[in-house]
Design a protein around this motif. Structure first.
Motif, PDB file in Angstrom:
ATOM      1  N   SER A 184      39.429 -53.617  57.599  1.00  0.00           N
ATOM      2  CA  SER A 184      40.120 -54.504  56.667  1.00  0.00           C
ATOM      3  C   SER A 184      41.614 -54.785  57.025  1.00  0.00           C
ATOM      4  CB  SER A 184      40.109 -54.032  55.172  1.00  0.00           C
ATOM      5  OG  SER A 184      41.044 -52.770  55.206  1.00  0.00           O
ATOM      6  N   VAL A 220      41.538 -57.028  60.232  1.00  0.00           N
ATOM      7  CA  VAL A 220      41.109 -58.584  59.949  1.00  0.00           C
ATOM      8  C   VAL A 220      41.660 -59.343  59.087  1.00  0.00           C
ATOM      9  CG1 VAL A 220      38.902 -59.817  58.871  1.00  0.00           C
ATOM     10  CG2 VAL A 220      38.633 -57.668  60.511  1.00  0.00           C
ATOM     11  N   TRP A 221      42.099 -58.535  58.098  1.00  0.00           N
ATOM     12  CA  TRP A 221      43.007 -59.077  56.946  1.00  0.00           C
ATOM     13  C   TRP A 221      44.380 -58.342  56.885  1.00  0.00           C
ATOM     14  CZ3 TRP A 221      38.050 -57.734  55.158  1.00  0.00           C
ATOM     15  CH2 TRP A 221      37.194 -59.052  55.294  1.00  0.00           C
TER      16      TRP A 221
END
Length: 87
Positions: A69, A72-73
């Protein structure tokens, strides 16, 4: 040195340091961002394996999800605005 390497808190500390480095990824110049991403992946895999070995598969899956996470973000507070800080 061996006793320190077998302590779960040491592995967790390395995972947290990796997470801090992953949070700094948006601040890397665009030219070097791809290389920095791969460097984070190559450093994170052994740390994740070490953490999974010492703390079990539950923590391994949890830190895998957290790491993915972060890659990716990126965190919301670290996103850059436009060139002049305009909205």
């Amino acid at each position: 040195m061996i006793a320190l390497a077998s302590h779960p808190a040491t592995a967790a500390l390395c995972a947290v340091l990796w997470g801090v480095a992953a949070c700094l990824l948006p601040f890397v110049r665009l030219r070097w961002r791809h290389s920095a991403l791969w460097a984070l992946v190559l450093c994170g895999v052994p740390v994740l394996g070490w953490l999974t070995y010492l703390c079990g598969p539950g923590f391994g899956v949890l830190f895998l999800a957290l790491g993915l996470s972060l890659l990716v973000w990126p965190p919301l507070g670290s996103r850059r605005r436009g060139r002049h800080g305009a909205h």
